[in-house]
Design an enzyme around this catalytic site. Sequence first.
Site, mmCIF file in Angstrom:
data_model
loop_
_atom_site.group_PDB
_atom_site.id
_atom_site.type_symbol
_atom_site.label_atom_id
_atom_site.label_comp_id
_atom_site.label_asym_id
_atom_site.label_seq_id
_atom_site.Cartn_x
_atom_site.Cartn_y
_atom_site.Cartn_z
ATOM 1 N N VAL A 66 63.329 -87.553 -69.254
ATOM 2 C CA VAL A 66 62.743 -88.169 -68.228
ATOM 3 C C VAL A 66 61.605 -89.134 -68.319
ATOM 4 O O VAL A 66 61.141 -89.720 -67.172
ATOM 5 C CB VAL A 66 62.360 -86.927 -67.335
ATOM 6 C CG1 VAL A 66 63.520 -85.869 -66.914
ATOM 7 C CG2 VAL A 66 61.471 -86.017 -68.428
ATOM 8 N N ASN A 92 57.798 -80.420 -65.466
ATOM 9 C CA ASN A 92 57.250 -79.474 -66.548
ATOM 10 C C ASN A 92 57.325 -80.352 -67.786
ATOM 11 O O ASN A 92 56.272 -79.884 -68.663
ATOM 12 C CB ASN A 92 57.780 -78.249 -66.535
ATOM 13 C CG ASN A 92 57.705 -77.483 -67.692
ATOM 14 O OD1 ASN A 92 56.316 -76.828 -68.083
ATOM 15 N ND2 ASN A 92 58.647 -77.686 -68.816
ATOM 16 N N TYR A 157 47.084 -87.398 -74.066
ATOM 17 C CA TYR A 157 47.324 -86.075 -73.237
ATOM 18 C C TYR A 157 46.464 -85.831 -71.934
ATOM 19 O O TYR A 157 46.837 -85.596 -70.853
ATOM 20 C CB TYR A 157 47.369 -84.999 -74.338
ATOM 21 C CG TYR A 157 47.862 -83.669 -73.590
ATOM 22 C CD1 TYR A 157 49.345 -83.478 -73.526
ATOM 23 C CD2 TYR A 157 47.055 -82.509 -73.498
ATOM 24 C CE1 TYR A 157 49.778 -82.325 -72.849
ATOM 25 C CE2 TYR A 157 47.509 -81.501 -72.729
ATOM 26 C CZ TYR A 157 48.950 -81.231 -72.610
ATOM 27 O OH TYR A 157 49.525 -80.076 -71.851
ATOM 28 N N ILE A 190 48.015 -71.357 -73.348
ATOM 29 C CA ILE A 190 49.236 -70.582 -72.811
ATOM 30 C C ILE A 190 50.081 -70.317 -74.363
ATOM 31 O O ILE A 190 50.144 -71.215 -75.022
ATOM 32 C CB ILE A 190 49.994 -71.002 -71.992
ATOM 33 C CG1 ILE A 190 49.293 -71.314 -70.578
ATOM 34 C CG2 ILE A 190 51.210 -70.127 -71.368
ATOM 35 C CD1 ILE A 190 48.708 -70.193 -69.954
HETATM 36 P P1 NAP Z 1 57.280 -76.828 -75.106
HETATM 37 O O1 NAP Z 1 57.437 -75.522 -75.513
HETATM 38 O O2 NAP Z 1 56.962 -77.886 -76.212
HETATM 39 O O3 NAP Z 1 58.494 -77.435 -74.439
HETATM 40 C C1 NAP Z 1 58.627 -78.738 -73.837
HETATM 41 C C2 NAP Z 1 59.862 -78.878 -72.980
HETATM 42 O O4 NAP Z 1 59.576 -80.398 -72.551
HETATM 43 C C3 NAP Z 1 61.164 -78.691 -73.922
HETATM 44 O O5 NAP Z 1 61.893 -77.974 -73.050
HETATM 45 C C4 NAP Z 1 61.416 -80.166 -74.221
HETATM 46 O O6 NAP Z 1 63.156 -80.260 -74.414
HETATM 47 C C5 NAP Z 1 60.971 -80.850 -72.946
HETATM 48 N N1 NAP Z 1 61.112 -82.303 -73.035
HETATM 49 C C6 NAP Z 1 60.081 -82.835 -73.778
HETATM 50 N N2 NAP Z 1 60.246 -84.278 -73.830
HETATM 51 C C7 NAP Z 1 61.348 -84.477 -72.914
HETATM 52 C C8 NAP Z 1 61.514 -85.646 -72.416
HETATM 53 N N3 NAP Z 1 61.338 -86.976 -72.661
HETATM 54 N N4 NAP Z 1 62.714 -85.304 -71.330
HETATM 55 C C9 NAP Z 1 62.864 -84.107 -70.805
HETATM 56 N N5 NAP Z 1 62.409 -82.975 -71.430
HETATM 57 C C10 NAP Z 1 61.557 -83.230 -72.381
HETATM 58 O O7 NAP Z 1 56.032 -77.085 -74.300
HETATM 59 P P2 NAP Z 1 55.125 -75.872 -73.323
HETATM 60 O O8 NAP Z 1 54.067 -75.542 -74.142
HETATM 61 O O9 NAP Z 1 56.115 -75.157 -72.777
HETATM 62 O O10 NAP Z 1 54.491 -76.835 -72.062
HETATM 63 C C11 NAP Z 1 55.080 -77.191 -70.953
HETATM 64 C C12 NAP Z 1 54.504 -78.032 -70.203
HETATM 65 O O11 NAP Z 1 53.275 -77.274 -69.884
HETATM 66 C C13 NAP Z 1 54.006 -79.346 -70.549
HETATM 67 O O12 NAP Z 1 53.891 -80.272 -69.681
HETATM 68 C C14 NAP Z 1 52.781 -79.122 -71.088
HETATM 69 O O13 NAP Z 1 51.884 -80.277 -71.424
HETATM 70 C C15 NAP Z 1 52.002 -78.025 -70.191
HETATM 71 N N6 NAP Z 1 50.935 -77.285 -70.840
HETATM 72 C C16 NAP Z 1 51.097 -76.475 -71.690
HETATM 73 C C17 NAP Z 1 50.061 -75.570 -72.289
HETATM 74 C C18 NAP Z 1 50.307 -74.639 -73.330
HETATM 75 O O14 NAP Z 1 49.295 -74.035 -73.778
HETATM 76 N N7 NAP Z 1 51.437 -74.526 -74.090
HETATM 77 C C19 NAP Z 1 48.969 -75.685 -71.700
HETATM 78 C C20 NAP Z 1 48.559 -76.595 -70.788
HETATM 79 C C21 NAP Z 1 49.840 -77.326 -70.464
HETATM 80 P P3 NAP Z 1 63.606 -80.796 -75.641
HETATM 81 O O15 NAP Z 1 63.140 -79.799 -76.778
HETATM 82 O O16 NAP Z 1 64.971 -80.423 -75.456
HETATM 83 O O17 NAP Z 1 63.284 -82.222 -75.973
#
Ligand code: NAP
Length: 249
Positions: A66, A92, A157, A190
């Site tokens: 995306v 997301n 970020y 998280i």
């Molecule tokens: P995660 O476990 O690393 O998962 C990231 C997801 O994004 C995966 O499904 C990955 O799919 C997908 N992705 C990455 N690059 C992509 C691209 N170019 N196109 C389409 N899909 C893509 O991350 P998460 O911790 O669940 O975080 C999800 C969201 O919450 C993010 O925006 C993050 O910044 C935000 N967030 C997270 C936290 C936290 O503590 N975890 C805190 C604040 C905000 P593939 O593996 O298939 O590429």
Amino acid sequence: MSDAFAGQVAVVTGASRGIGREIARALGQEGVRIVVNYAHQQAAAEAVVAQLQEAGTEAMAIRADVSQPGEASALIHAATERFGRLDILVNNAGITRDGLLLRMKDEDWYDVLHTDLSSAFFCLRAAARPMIRQRYGRVINVASVAGVMGNAGQTNYAAAKAGMIGLTKAAARELADRGITVNAVAPGFIETEMTEELTPEQRERAASQIPVRALGKVSDVARAVVFLADPQQAYVTGQVLHVDGGLAM
Ligand code: NAP
């Protein structure tokens, strides 16, 4: 489950794991048909689809990077072709490429800006057309506490997530009279694969700064998204809902 969401369709970007997977599950439990987007992990995305289908939710996986405008619009097009409508877009997908400002490489800046911010613009621009036609839509952008408070080592970020909040507010103003709400959730720390990289000391230090003294769960974020996606919730738009145990207040 009420039938408020009956017949609705959602695209959740980056739903192959972590927060996105839980958002897909939570919306599926409400009766929403789900498009599980992923970039690389096909098997993980297919496993999410299988779990959703087992729970009685209609779902499909679509690969699209995306951060690329053509792939983002193809994702939205494929979703509306398959299901005939699009009610909910959850932006997301996100990555981190942390590094101190003085040492940050250009590619780490651009990769994070494109994946975490431009992606939301590309998907929203494509989704706005069918949503305007329907005169209905719910857009939820997954930002971060880093975009509100800043975070050392995360200039890329934090800038992307702060930009996402600006995007949310501008789009909310543009689309408000078309029956479309645009909101953001700003998760704090998280428990996901993204936070697995934290050492026990970092984890403890993080928890000690949080008023509730604990890291959040993916379900905490998913419930906030379901609230903002609720068709009965038409009067909340342009807002940032902090899901951070009180960290940013
Ligand atoms: P995660 O476990 O690393 O998962 C990231 C997801 O994004 C995966 O499904 C990955 O799919 C997908 N992705 C990455 N690059 C992509 C691209 N170019 N196109 C389409 N899909 C893509 O991350 P998460 O911790 O669940 O975080 C999800 C969201 O919450 C993010 O925006 C993050 O910044 C935000 N967030 C997270 C936290 C936290 O503590 N975890 C805190 C604040 C905000 P593939 O593996 O298939 O590429």
